[in-house]
Design an enzyme around this catalytic site. Structure first.
Site, PDB file in Angstrom:
ATOM      1  N   CYS A 383      -8.896  -7.347  -0.203  1.00 50.85           N
ATOM      2  CA  CYS A 383      -8.394  -7.999  -1.420  1.00 50.85           C
ATOM      3  C   CYS A 383      -7.397  -9.112  -1.067  1.00 50.85           C
ATOM      4  CB  CYS A 383      -7.723  -6.960  -2.316  1.00 50.85           C
ATOM      5  SG  CYS A 383      -6.831  -7.673  -3.716  1.00 50.85           S
ATOM      6  N   CYS A 386      -3.796  -8.398  -2.232  1.00 47.03           N
ATOM      7  CA  CYS A 386      -3.090  -7.440  -1.381  1.00 47.03           C
ATOM      8  C   CYS A 386      -2.605  -8.142  -0.112  1.00 47.03           C
ATOM      9  CB  CYS A 386      -4.009  -6.274  -1.009  1.00 47.03           C
ATOM     10  SG  CYS A 386      -4.574  -5.282  -2.419  1.00 47.03           S
TER      11      CYS A 386
END
Length: 463
Positions: A383, A386
Site C-alpha cells: 500500500c 502505508c
C-alpha cells in the site's frame, strides 16, 4: 479529444456533402448540439502530410490559431502494419530508452509517430509533457478529457496552457445520454456509496477509448513513484495492453511514458526552471488532481494519490485509464503485473516495533487489564499510503521506546483482511488503533494526519 499542434496539416475530403456530414466525422449533430459518436464510418478521405496548408476544425474558434489538426477520433486511411514485428520493435525500443531522458524519449515518440500520436493532458503537473514536446521543436498534439466535473481552477489552467504555448486543446466529452442515465438512476454522488469505477467508466474511460481509436500512439504522464503499489512497473514505452488504436485489434496502439523513471520532485524542478504555468490547486496542497468531488489536498505524511477517492481502499485508487499498468495483489499478499509476480518487502522495520501475529492481536482484544498500552498499525506492505507514513511511524516508535506504550504492526491484507475488517475496524490501509491499559476496546485513530506530532497527541490524550 483535445488536440494541439505547432504546425498545420492539410486534409482532402472526397465525396462528403451536407447529408452525411457528422456520421462520417464521428460526430452526431442534433437540435441540441453535437457529441462524439462511437460509430465512425470511413469514407473517401485522404490525408496529405504537407505542412504548408491548414484546415479549421468544425468547432474551431476564429480567434484561435489556424494550426489545427483534426480530432484524434477522425479516421485516416490506415497503413498495413505487421503487428508482430511492431511489438518486437517496441520491446527493443523500451530497452534502448530505459535510461534515456524524458526529452529524448519525447523526441523519439514524436519523430516516430508524427501526426498519429497525441499527449494526454489531465490539467496537473503533466503539463511537463507539453513543455518537453515544445522543447523538441517538433509538431505535437494534445488532448484532454472534460468529465464535466473538473475544478474551476483546472479549466482556467487549460486556458493558460493554450495561451502559453500557442496551441489549441480539443476536448473529449462523455456521452450525454450515458451521463443522464447514470445521474437520474443513482444521483450525482453515487460514487461515495458504491465506488467510483462506474462514474469514471462513463466520464473518462469511454471517451478516452473513442479518442484513442484515431491514433497509433499516445503519451501519458505516468510515473513509477505516483503509486508505488500499483504503478511501479511502468515502462517508458509499451504496446498498450488495454486500448485499441487506429488499425484496431490487440497491439494496434503504443503507449509512451516519458517521465516513468522521473521522481515527482524532479518534474517540479523542470516546471520551475522553465517557468511553466501550473494549476493553482497545487498551491493549495493538491498533488494528484482529478474531478472536483473526488480530489482533495493531502496532509503531512500522506502519499500524493491519497488525495484521490480517499473513502476507498488503496487498491481502488485508479480510474481505469491505465488499467494495463496496475499491479494487483495476489492471494499471498504479493503484487503482480500480468503473469509476473514480485515479493513486496515488508515495512515498518524497527527494533522498537513489535511484529504481531493474529494470535497476538487476539490476545490484545481479550485483555482488559494490560501492563502497557499499545498502538498498532494495520497495514499492507504494497500500500503506497502505508509506505508514505513509514518514516513517521518508526519515529513514533523511537519516541515511545521505554515508556508505558508499546508500538506494534499487524499485516492485515490477504488472508487476514476479513478478520481485520470484522474485529479490528479496518476500513482502508493504514488503520491505526490504540489499546488503552484498562480497556479491552480498541480506539481507532480518526484523523488522516499521520505526522509524528499528530499521532503523539492522539496517544497522549488516551494514556
Amino acid at each position: 479529444m483535445a488536440l494541439a499542434v505547432t504546425s498545420s496539416a492539410s486534409i482532402v475530403f472526397n465525396n462528403i456533402n451536407n447529408n452525411n456530414l457528422g456520421t462520417e466525422q464521428g460526430v452526431l449533430f442534433s437540435n441540441g448540439g453535437f457529441q462524439p459518436s462511437d460509430r465512425v464510418f470511413p469514407v473517401g478521405l485522404s490525408l496529405t502530410r504537407k505542412r504548408s496548408a491548414a484546415v479549421t476544425a468544425v468547432n474551431a474558434e476564429p480567434k484561435r490559431s489556424d494550426s489545427i489538426v483534426p480530432s484524434a477520433a477522425t479516421v485516416f486511411a490506415p497503413d498495413v502494419v505487421d503487428k508482430t514485428a511492431e511489438v518486437e520493435d517496441i520491446e527493443k525500443l523500451a530497452k534502448d530508452l530505459e535510461n534515456a531522458s524524458p526529452l529524448e524519449i519525447m523526441d523519439k515518440a514524436l519523430e516516430k509517430y508524427g501526426n498519429d500520436i497525441a499527449i494526454a493532458f489531465s490539467g496537473a503537473e503533466d503539463v511537463a509533457l507539453i513543455e518537453y514536446a515544445h522543447l523538441t521543436g517538433r509538431p505535437f498534439r494534445v488532448f484532454s478529457l472534460d468529465t464535466g466535473r473538473l475544478n474551476p481552477e483546472t479549466y482556467k489552467f487549460f486556458d493558460q496552457v493554450e495561451k502559453h504555448y500557442g496551441i489549441r486543446i480539443e476536448y473529449m466529452f462523455p456521452d450525454a445520454v450515458e451521463v443522464q442515465a447514470l445521474v437520474r438512476t443513482k444521483g450525482l454522488f453515487s460514487f461515495y456509496e458504491d465506488g467510483h469505477q462506474e462514474c469514471c467508466s462513463v466520464r473518462k474511460v469511454r471517451p478516452l477509448r473513442r479518442a484513442l481509436k484515431g491514433l497509433r500512439a499516445w503519451i501519458t504522464g505516468q510515473r513509477k513513484d505516483q503509486s508505488p503499489g500499483t504503478r511501479s512497473e511502468v515502462p517508458v514505452v509499451q504496446v498498450d495492453p488495454v486500448f485499441e488504436g487506429l488499425d484496431g485489434g490487440s497491439g494496434s496502439l503504443v503507449k509512451w511514458n516519458p517521465v516513468a523513471n522521473v521522481a515527482g520532485n524532479d518534474v517540479w524542478n523542470i516546471l520551475r526552471t522553465m517557468e511553466v504555468p501550473v494549476n493553482s490547486l497545487h498551491a493549495q496542497g493538491y498533488i494528484s488532481i482529478g474531478c472536483e468531488p473526488c480530489t482533495r489536498s493531502v496532509l503531512p505524511g500522506q502519499h500524493e494519490r491519497e488525495g484521490r477517492w480517499w473513502w476507498e481502499d488503496a487498491k481502488a485508487k485508479e480510474c481505469g485509464l491505465h488499467k494495463g499498468n496496475i499491479k494487483e495483489e495476489t492471494g499471498n499478499g504479493n503484487a503482480s503485473v500480468g503473469n509476473e509476480s514480485a515479493v513486496v518487502s515488508d515495512i515498518f522495520e524497527s527494533e522498537n516495533i513489535v511484529n504481531l501475529t493474529r494470535p497476538g492481536v487476539e490476545n490484545l482484544l481479550k485483555m482488559e487489564n494490560r501492563k502497557d498500552g499499545w498502538v498498532v498499525v494495520l497495514y499492507a506492505p504494497w500500500c503506497p499510503f502505508c509506505q508514505a507514513m513509514e518514516a513517521s511511524y518508526v519515529e513514533l516508535a523511537d519516541k515511545l521506546a521505554g515508556t508505558d506504550v508499546k508500538v506494534g504492526k499487524f499485516r492485515a491484507d490477504a488472508d487476514q483482511k476479513a478478520f481485520a475488517q470484522q474485529e479490528l475496524q479496518l476500513g482502508s490501509f493504514p488503520t491505526i488503533l490504540f489499546f488503552p491499559k484498562h480497556s479491552s476496546r480498541a480506539i481507532k485513530y480518526p484523523s488522516e494526519k499521520r505526522d509524528v506530532d499528530s499521532l503523539m497527541a492522539f496517544i497522549n490524550a488516551l494514556r
